[in-house]
Design a protein around this motif. Structure first.
Motif, mmCIF file in Angstrom:
data_model
loop_
_atom_site.group_PDB
_atom_site.id
_atom_site.type_symbol
_atom_site.label_atom_id
_atom_site.label_comp_id
_atom_site.label_asym_id
_atom_site.label_seq_id
_atom_site.Cartn_x
_atom_site.Cartn_y
_atom_site.Cartn_z
ATOM 1 N N UNK A 130 -22.354 -31.051 14.078
ATOM 2 C CA UNK A 130 -22.964 -29.780 13.719
ATOM 3 C C UNK A 130 -23.109 -29.033 15.036
ATOM 4 N N UNK A 131 -22.508 -27.841 15.103
ATOM 5 C CA UNK A 131 -22.432 -27.129 16.373
ATOM 6 C C UNK A 131 -22.770 -25.654 16.217
ATOM 7 N N UNK A 132 -22.983 -25.024 17.346
ATOM 8 C CA UNK A 132 -23.189 -23.584 17.435
ATOM 9 C C UNK A 132 -22.096 -23.046 18.346
ATOM 10 N N UNK A 133 -21.379 -22.030 17.862
ATOM 11 C CA UNK A 133 -20.300 -21.428 18.629
ATOM 12 C C UNK A 133 -20.584 -19.942 18.817
ATOM 13 N N UNK A 175 -23.256 -11.219 14.753
ATOM 14 C CA UNK A 175 -24.568 -11.368 15.388
ATOM 15 C C UNK A 175 -24.520 -12.188 16.665
ATOM 16 N N UNK A 176 -23.391 -12.812 16.971
ATOM 17 C CA UNK A 176 -23.254 -13.505 18.246
ATOM 18 C C UNK A 176 -23.052 -15.000 18.181
ATOM 19 N N UNK A 177 -23.531 -15.660 17.124
ATOM 20 C CA UNK A 177 -23.399 -17.108 17.004
ATOM 21 C C UNK A 177 -22.901 -17.469 15.609
ATOM 22 N N UNK A 178 -22.123 -18.532 15.530
ATOM 23 C CA UNK A 178 -21.680 -19.053 14.246
ATOM 24 C C UNK A 178 -21.890 -20.567 14.237
ATOM 25 N N UNK A 179 -21.944 -21.136 13.051
ATOM 26 C CA UNK A 179 -22.098 -22.580 12.907
ATOM 27 C C UNK A 179 -20.734 -23.232 12.835
ATOM 28 N N UNK A 233 -22.161 -9.876 7.123
ATOM 29 C CA UNK A 233 -21.042 -10.728 6.681
ATOM 30 C C UNK A 233 -21.574 -12.071 6.173
ATOM 31 N N UNK A 234 -22.790 -12.448 6.616
ATOM 32 C CA UNK A 234 -23.398 -13.699 6.182
ATOM 33 C C UNK A 234 -22.890 -14.934 6.894
ATOM 34 N N UNK A 235 -22.140 -14.754 7.975
ATOM 35 C CA UNK A 235 -21.578 -15.923 8.646
ATOM 36 C C UNK A 235 -22.064 -16.096 10.081
ATOM 37 N N UNK A 236 -22.855 -15.179 10.587
ATOM 38 C CA UNK A 236 -23.310 -15.330 11.970
ATOM 39 C C UNK A 236 -24.799 -15.037 12.081
#
Length: 121
Positions: A31-34, A39-43, A104-107
């Motif tokens: 499980x990571x943060x990229x 918004x700047x970060x994604x899972x 977008x619901x992804x970041x």
């Protein structure tokens, strides 16, 4: 030991199915943060054969989960679930550290880590 990420039984069931389907029953779930997203970060969720010395290891519902030391603070208290809807099923991630998310619901972003936002289309 701190459990930085919680995997629900439903999510664990689907992760195990994916591991079996891909022949990766002995892999770790990372499980990571990229950086990225509006918004700047994604899972990131994925399988890895090896654990790094800089990873925290947790075991939940028979799954070995790894989180990097760098991502641990951003992910602390995060819950990964799997939910079914009329449109199908998918993993959901609830992070109490996220202070903003994208349309977008992804970041997302946190108060401590903004990441590298991209332009949403």
């Amino acid at each position: 030991m701190t459990q930085y990420v919680e995997i629900t039984e439903s999510a664990a069931y689907h992760v195990k199915e994916m591991m079996a389907h891909n022949g990766e029953e002995n892999a770790y779930l990372r499980v990571a943060v990229n950086g990225g997203g509006c918004s700047g970060l994604t899972y990131g969720l994925g399988f890895e054969e090896n654990k790094s010395e800089t990873d925290y290891l947790m075991t939940q519902h028979g799954i070995n989960i790894v989180v990097s030391i760098e991502d641990a603070g951003v992910l602390e208290g995060t819950k990964v679930d799997y939910k079914e809807s009329l449109m199908g099923g998918g993993f959901t991630i609830e992070n109490p550290n996220a202070i903003a998310s994208c349309g977008c619901g992804t970041s997302f972003r946190t108060a401590k880590k903004v990441g590298t936002p991209e332009v949403c289309e």
